[in-house]
Motif scaffolding. Structure first.
Motif, PDB file in Angstrom:
ATOM      1  N   GLU A 266       0.837  -1.236  -0.296  1.00 35.76           N
ATOM      2  CA  GLU A 266      -0.063  -0.187   0.368  1.00 35.76           C
ATOM      3  C   GLU A 266       0.979   1.240  -0.162  1.00 35.76           C
ATOM      4  OE1 GLU A 266      -2.773   0.085   2.945  1.00 35.76           O
ATOM      5  OE2 GLU A 266      -4.350  -1.164   2.042  1.00 35.76           O
ATOM      6  N   CYS A 267       2.230   1.082   0.030  1.00 38.84           N
ATOM      7  CA  CYS A 267       3.142   2.266  -0.154  1.00 38.84           C
ATOM      8  C   CYS A 267       4.584   1.961   0.027  1.00 38.84           C
ATOM      9  CB  CYS A 267       2.875   3.093   1.550  1.00 38.84           C
ATOM     10  SG  CYS A 267       3.595   2.529   2.667  1.00 38.84           S
ATOM     11  N   ASP A 268       5.918   3.116  -0.351  1.00 41.16           N
ATOM     12  CA  ASP A 268       7.149   2.590  -0.673  1.00 41.16           C
ATOM     13  C   ASP A 268       7.770   1.912   0.181  1.00 41.16           C
ATOM     14  OD1 ASP A 268       6.086   1.568  -2.973  1.00 41.16           O
ATOM     15  OD2 ASP A 268       6.304   3.706  -4.332  1.00 41.16           O
ATOM     16  N   GLU A 269       7.334   2.807   1.926  1.00 41.18           N
ATOM     17  CA  GLU A 269       8.633   3.864   2.988  1.00 41.18           C
ATOM     18  C   GLU A 269       8.477   2.208   3.265  1.00 41.18           C
ATOM     19  OE1 GLU A 269       5.013   5.658   2.679  1.00 41.18           O
ATOM     20  OE2 GLU A 269       6.242   6.607   1.246  1.00 41.18           O
TER      21      GLU A 269
ATOM     22  N   LEU B  62       2.890  -7.527   0.378  1.00 43.52           N
ATOM     23  CA  LEU B  62       2.727  -9.117  -0.107  1.00 43.52           C
ATOM     24  C   LEU B  62       4.299  -9.349   0.097  1.00 43.52           C
ATOM     25  CD1 LEU B  62       1.130 -11.415   0.193  1.00 43.52           C
ATOM     26  CD2 LEU B  62       0.183 -11.000  -1.841  1.00 43.52           C
ATOM     27  N   TYR B  63       4.427 -10.372   0.256  1.00 42.13           N
ATOM     28  CA  TYR B  63       5.959 -10.953  -0.840  1.00 42.13           C
ATOM     29  C   TYR B  63       5.928 -12.635  -0.924  1.00 42.13           C
ATOM     30  CZ  TYR B  63       8.261  -6.846   2.325  1.00 42.13           C
ATOM     31  OH  TYR B  63       8.407  -5.542   2.237  1.00 42.13           O
ATOM     32  N   ALA B  64       6.740 -13.179  -2.384  1.00 46.37           N
ATOM     33  CA  ALA B  64       6.579 -13.462  -2.280  1.00 46.37           C
ATOM     34  C   ALA B  64       7.868 -14.364  -1.881  1.00 46.37           C
ATOM     35  CB  ALA B  64       6.399 -14.455  -3.277  1.00 46.37           C
TER      36      ALA B  64
ATOM     37  N   VAL C  62      -7.484  -7.265   2.476  1.00 44.57           N
ATOM     38  CA  VAL C  62      -8.096  -7.858   1.792  1.00 44.57           C
ATOM     39  C   VAL C  62      -6.960  -7.704   0.019  1.00 44.57           C
ATOM     40  CG1 VAL C  62      -9.759  -9.156   0.641  1.00 44.57           C
ATOM     41  CG2 VAL C  62      -9.488  -8.848   2.963  1.00 44.57           C
ATOM     42  N   GLU C  63      -7.719  -6.245   0.310  1.00 46.53           N
ATOM     43  CA  GLU C  63      -7.503  -5.906  -1.157  1.00 46.53           C
ATOM     44  C   GLU C  63      -6.186  -6.011  -2.427  1.00 46.53           C
ATOM     45  OE1 GLU C  63      -7.788  -4.473  -4.909  1.00 46.53           O
ATOM     46  OE2 GLU C  63      -9.402  -4.662  -3.833  1.00 46.53           O
ATOM     47  N   LEU C  64      -5.201  -6.619  -0.983  1.00 49.24           N
ATOM     48  CA  LEU C  64      -3.767  -7.070  -1.608  1.00 49.24           C
ATOM     49  C   LEU C  64      -3.377  -7.914  -2.153  1.00 49.24           C
ATOM     50  CD1 LEU C  64      -2.115  -4.344  -0.083  1.00 49.24           C
ATOM     51  CD2 LEU C  64      -1.030  -5.994   1.321  1.00 49.24           C
TER      52      LEU C  64
END
Length: 63
Positions: free
Chosen positions: A9-12, A18-20, A51-53
């Motif tokens: 949701e942000c770049d900070e 979510l990561y793989a 949930v949107e992620l």
């Protein structure tokens, strides 16, 4: 373990993300829940994330 950022949701780096992994699993970064009635072992944690992620990751064919 290598983590690859899929969606967030942000770049900070402090927001739900979510990561793989390079081992074929997913890692969620979010708010750790402590106000619950479940018995969680010391090596585990409950993490809250939007949930949107997941929807975005699926929609964008990231997972």
């Amino acid at each position: 373990m290598k983590l690859t950022r899929l969606v967030g949701e942000c770049d900070e780096g402090e927001c739900p993300t979510l990561y793989a992994t390079d081992t074929g699993t997913l890692v969620f970064q979010g708010k750790q829940l402590t106000d619950h009635a479940l018995r969680i072992p010391a090596h585990g944690a409950l993490v809250e994330f939007p949930v949107e992620l997941i929807r975005k990751a699926v929609r964008d064919n990231l997972i």
